[in-house]
Write an enzyme that holds these catalytic residues in place. Structure first.
Site, PDB file in Angstrom:
ATOM      1  CE  LYS A  20      -3.222  -2.266   3.145  1.00 43.79           C
ATOM      2  NZ  LYS A  20      -3.598  -2.202   4.819  1.00 43.79           N
ATOM      3  CG  ASP A  47      14.558  -1.726   4.703  1.00 44.68           C
ATOM      4  OD1 ASP A  47      15.656  -2.029   5.176  1.00 44.68           O
ATOM      5  OD2 ASP A  47      13.834  -1.201   5.601  1.00 44.68           O
ATOM      6  CE  LYS A  97      14.981   2.286   6.010  1.00 44.92           C
ATOM      7  NZ  LYS A  97      14.832   1.426   7.076  1.00 44.92           N
ATOM      8  CG  ASP A 144       2.745   0.843   7.452  1.00 41.53           C
ATOM      9  OD1 ASP A 144       3.787   0.427   6.711  1.00 41.53           O
ATOM     10  OD2 ASP A 144       2.139  -0.152   8.134  1.00 41.53           O
TER      11      ASP A 144
HETATM   12  C1  PRP Z   1       7.305  -2.170   2.242  1.00 42.55           C
HETATM   13  C2  PRP Z   1       7.640  -1.251   0.803  1.00 42.55           C
HETATM   14  C3  PRP Z   1       8.312  -2.323   0.071  1.00 42.55           C
HETATM   15  C4  PRP Z   1       9.085  -3.231   0.899  1.00 42.55           C
HETATM   16  C5  PRP Z   1      10.423  -2.853   0.888  1.00 42.55           C
HETATM   17  O1  PRP Z   1       6.044  -2.670   2.004  1.00 42.55           O
HETATM   18  O2  PRP Z   1       6.341  -0.802   0.460  1.00 42.55           O
HETATM   19  O3  PRP Z   1       7.218  -2.954  -0.772  1.00 42.55           O
HETATM   20  O4  PRP Z   1       8.447  -3.143   2.355  1.00 42.55           O
HETATM   21  O5  PRP Z   1      11.101  -3.786   2.020  1.00 42.55           O
HETATM   22  P1  PRP Z   1      12.398  -4.747   1.507  1.00 42.55           P
HETATM   23  O6  PRP Z   1      13.241  -3.762   0.466  1.00 42.55           O
HETATM   24  O7  PRP Z   1      13.009  -5.022   2.483  1.00 42.55           O
HETATM   25  O8  PRP Z   1      11.654  -5.793   0.630  1.00 42.55           O
HETATM   26  P2  PRP Z   1       5.205  -3.465   3.257  1.00 42.55           P
HETATM   27  O9  PRP Z   1       5.732  -4.835   3.300  1.00 42.55           O
HETATM   28  O10 PRP Z   1       5.666  -2.918   4.598  1.00 42.55           O
HETATM   29  O11 PRP Z   1       3.864  -3.232   3.045  1.00 42.55           O
HETATM   30  P3  PRP Z   1       2.918  -1.691   2.698  1.00 42.55           P
HETATM   31  O12 PRP Z   1       3.723  -1.165   1.620  1.00 42.55           O
HETATM   32  O13 PRP Z   1       1.616  -2.403   2.629  1.00 42.55           O
HETATM   33  O14 PRP Z   1       3.321  -1.070   3.983  1.00 42.55           O
END
Ligand code: PRP
Length: 181
Positions: free
Chosen positions: A45, A105, A133, A161
């Site tokens: 999201k 991330d 990052k 979030d």
């Molecule tokens: C977050 C973000 C990316 C992912 C990045 O999504 O939107 O999709 O994490 O992390 P990574 O590089 O370690 O894979 P999240 O799973 O928090 O869902 P959201 O977007 O619904 O908050």
């Protein structure tokens, strides 16, 4: 100070700074994708806010689609296995695809998404992320367009979030450690 603000240790990017960078990205992408009718694939999201602002600064014909993937548990971090909750609706064969993410991330989500989308034989797959990052990457990822690089901090706001909250902040802040530790 409201209850959301008081849980932040600092504002990292204010609304004006974010919007200025998005205008620049929109202009760059409009040039890059002229006559390519790209499909912007928003990863739900967190990227919703970014994509809806970005696409309004793109002055070329484009289409949008959405994907939702599950967060991986601790056990799957090494394998990078991600589950698809909602797949794209579009036929992306021979189309130019731009993945829109709020943050990279570990890079595992993006790595998986690119591999998955490439199997549909698009003309190209590139990525536009608002925040990167680099010191947190666990796998190599190519990011063709990025808003800002950040340190390894817990950031919220502008779509991002913590426990589903803070997404509606118009700026990006650093969450105080005491809130999530
Ligand atoms: C977050 C973000 C990316 C992912 C990045 O999504 O939107 O999709 O994490 O992390 P990574 O590089 O370690 O894979 P999240 O799973 O928090 O869902 P959201 O977007 O619904 O908050």
């Amino acid at each position: 100070m409201d209850t959301m603000n008081c849980n932040l240790s600092a504002v990292l990017f204010d609304e004006g700074t974010i919007q200025k960078r998005i205008r620049e990205l929109g202009a760059e992408l409009s040039t890059e994708y002229t006559h390519k009718n790209p499909i912007l694939v928003c990863i739900l999201k967190g990227a919703v806010t970014f994509m809806t602002d970005l696409m309004r600064h793109m002055t070329i014909p484009l289409e949008i689609d959405f994907m939702s993937i599950s967060s991986y548990g601790e056990s799957t971090i090494s394998s990078g296995v991600v589950k698809i909750r909602k797949d794209i609706d579009s036929d992306i064969a021979d189309r130019h695809i731009l993945i829109i993410e709020d943050i990279v991330d570990s890079g595992l989500s993006l790595h998986y998404l690119k591999e998955y989308l490439i199997k549909h034989k698009p003309a190209s797959v590139k990525t536009c992320v608002l925040l990167d990052k680099p010191t947190a990457h666990k796998v190599p990822v190519d990011i063709e367009y990025k808003g800002f690089e950040i340190e390894n901090e817990f950031v919220v706001g502008y779509g991002l979030d913590y426990a589903e909250k803070y997404r509606n902040l118009p700026y990006i802040g650093i969450l105080k450690e005491e809130v999530y530790i």
